[in-house]
Design a protein around this motif. Sequence first.
Motif, PDB file in Angstrom:
ATOM      1  N   UNK A   7      25.425 -30.252 -21.207  1.00 25.83           N
ATOM      2  CA  UNK A   7      25.260 -29.240 -20.268  1.00 25.83           C
ATOM      3  C   UNK A   7      26.498 -28.644 -19.360  1.00 25.83           C
ATOM      4  N   UNK A  10      29.010 -26.682 -21.803  1.00 23.92           N
ATOM      5  CA  UNK A  10      28.602 -25.425 -21.987  1.00 23.92           C
ATOM      6  C   UNK A  10      28.697 -24.639 -20.951  1.00 23.92           C
ATOM      7  N   UNK A  11      28.616 -25.079 -19.617  1.00 24.27           N
ATOM      8  CA  UNK A  11      28.918 -24.136 -18.255  1.00 24.27           C
ATOM      9  C   UNK A  11      30.450 -23.780 -18.423  1.00 24.27           C
ATOM     10  N   UNK A  14      31.111 -21.120 -20.661  1.00 27.71           N
ATOM     11  CA  UNK A  14      30.937 -19.719 -20.239  1.00 27.71           C
ATOM     12  C   UNK A  14      31.622 -19.463 -19.089  1.00 27.71           C
ATOM     13  N   UNK A  45      22.797 -17.559 -10.441  1.00 28.33           N
ATOM     14  CA  UNK A  45      22.196 -17.285 -11.820  1.00 28.33           C
ATOM     15  C   UNK A  45      21.472 -15.875 -11.685  1.00 28.33           C
ATOM     16  N   UNK A  49      21.561 -12.001 -13.622  1.00 28.66           N
ATOM     17  CA  UNK A  49      20.628 -11.308 -14.134  1.00 28.66           C
ATOM     18  C   UNK A  49      20.123 -10.151 -13.541  1.00 28.66           C
TER      19      UNK A  49
ATOM     20  N   UNK B  41      24.445 -12.540 -20.773  1.00 27.80           N
ATOM     21  CA  UNK B  41      24.160 -12.576 -19.479  1.00 27.80           C
ATOM     22  C   UNK B  41      23.172 -13.669 -19.273  1.00 27.80           C
ATOM     23  N   UNK B  42      22.090 -13.834 -20.073  1.00 30.45           N
ATOM     24  CA  UNK B  42      21.073 -14.770 -20.001  1.00 30.45           C
ATOM     25  C   UNK B  42      21.600 -15.991 -20.347  1.00 30.45           C
ATOM     26  N   UNK B  43      22.606 -16.005 -21.186  1.00 35.17           N
ATOM     27  CA  UNK B  43      23.171 -17.319 -21.485  1.00 35.17           C
ATOM     28  C   UNK B  43      23.931 -17.973 -20.472  1.00 35.17           C
ATOM     29  N   UNK B  44      24.756 -17.116 -19.605  1.00 35.47           N
ATOM     30  CA  UNK B  44      25.621 -17.524 -18.681  1.00 35.47           C
ATOM     31  C   UNK B  44      24.703 -17.826 -17.514  1.00 35.47           C
ATOM     32  N   UNK B  45      23.426 -17.291 -17.223  1.00 36.83           N
ATOM     33  CA  UNK B  45      22.789 -17.424 -16.018  1.00 36.83           C
ATOM     34  C   UNK B  45      21.900 -18.848 -16.463  1.00 36.83           C
ATOM     35  N   UNK B  46      21.614 -18.894 -17.664  1.00 42.91           N
ATOM     36  CA  UNK B  46      20.917 -20.152 -18.225  1.00 42.91           C
ATOM     37  C   UNK B  46      21.774 -21.341 -18.083  1.00 42.91           C
ATOM     38  N   UNK B  47      22.873 -21.241 -18.400  1.00 42.29           N
ATOM     39  CA  UNK B  47      24.062 -22.466 -18.430  1.00 42.29           C
ATOM     40  C   UNK B  47      24.037 -23.011 -16.994  1.00 42.29           C
ATOM     41  N   UNK B  48      24.286 -22.157 -15.905  1.00 44.39           N
ATOM     42  CA  UNK B  48      24.064 -22.533 -14.584  1.00 44.39           C
ATOM     43  C   UNK B  48      22.915 -23.338 -14.169  1.00 44.39           C
ATOM     44  N   UNK B  49      21.820 -22.772 -14.371  1.00 42.66           N
ATOM     45  CA  UNK B  49      20.365 -23.437 -14.239  1.00 42.66           C
ATOM     46  C   UNK B  49      20.404 -24.568 -14.908  1.00 42.66           C
ATOM     47  N   UNK B  51      22.731 -26.791 -16.117  1.00 40.23           N
ATOM     48  CA  UNK B  51      23.576 -27.683 -15.741  1.00 40.23           C
ATOM     49  C   UNK B  51      22.890 -28.387 -14.486  1.00 40.23           C
ATOM     50  N   UNK B  52      22.335 -27.592 -13.800  1.00 41.57           N
ATOM     51  CA  UNK B  52      21.885 -28.053 -12.277  1.00 41.57           C
ATOM     52  C   UNK B  52      20.676 -28.948 -12.554  1.00 41.57           C
TER      53      UNK B  52
END
Lengths: 198, 198
Positions: A7, A10-11, A14, A45, A49, B41-49, B51-52
């Motif tokens: 994870x 991946x970040x 990105x 995030x 979006x 953009x969804x992939x970038x935001x998703x990577x943040x969520x 990882x956390x």
Amino acid sequence: MNGYIPPLARLIDEFAAMPGVGRRSAARMAFYVLKMTDSQANSLAGAIIDAKKKIKYCSVCCNLTDTDPCAICTGARRDRSVICVVENARDVIALENTNEYKGLYHVLHGVISPMDGIGPEDIRIRELLKRITDEVDEVIIATNPTIEGEATAMYISKLLRPLSVKVTRIAHGLPMGGDLEYADEVTLTKAMEGRQEI
Amino acid sequence: MNGYIPPLARLIDEFAAMPGVGRRSAARMAFYVLKMTDSQANSLAGAIIDAKKKIKYCSVCCNLTDTDPCAICTGARRDRSVICVVENARDVIALENTNEYKGLYHVLHGVISPMDGIGPEDIRIRELLKRITDEVDEVIIATNPTIEGEATAMYISKLLRPLSVKVTRIAHGLPMGGDLEYADEVTLTKAMEGRQEI
């Protein structure tokens, strides 16, 4: 650098894909995200979006906007007789920050660049031509002073000439605070050519 | 720079809060996000969520992990008689990339720094002490060669001494490819003190 858990890797990937962000900066940013609270991470995030969802192109001037038409196009105090043509949305912000220009804008979203396969139909020239009505007295072409910017300015001015509208180009010359000694020859030549009586 | 529409300004603010990202870089990153496709953009935001959500601290060594205990602590080929103590998770990755060290790690998540109000109880020293069993022969203290890193190393070594475990410190000296002429005095002194027969 490898060895990151998936994870995190991946970040980092990105972030590293963004302009001006190297792998080391991306890793620092990713570790910063891990140190955030959950609500901070959700906010980051969400901002991504949100920006994608809410920001569109103005149907009049093609600038980025969250309302349509944009705040400048609908502004009561804007001078509707002048349109300033710029390459991108950042140029609008730069000009707005001078607090001097009160006319309208038109954002091309690029310049004509045959080397990159970008022709006149790939940027927002058609939309500009549609805006030239009797209301418009002057079109200021403020593309960058680069080869592509100059060529685009020439191309647009040729299209506008038959429409009986005044077409001007922003001045080229020495930047304020610049030094004659260190200016390049082309800038100096332009500065001499553009000299004005004082 | 101001004049950005609110969703864009918010995104720039979020990026600019990251370490090593100035306002101009943040603006470039934000414009890059606007140029992304929705799925990017969804992939970038998703990577943040993601990882956390997925990344936690290993309950044994306190390293970042998506499994608990982490892959190093459960690794079949790791030497369980050595624990290397480091300041943060990035140090683990740096040491793993050498492909030389095969023991375990312990991540302190900081150093003792009274100036910043960080005492011994604020970093993971208690967790380290719990790990010192008969199985452990040596603890290598690999905190950074800074004032805080040295003080933390001294502090930990004093705590470990009564536990009859060998405590070592990584070597200080000239970096490989370095130049004697340009080395600082402290490094040179350490390099002389740490000299070994060849």
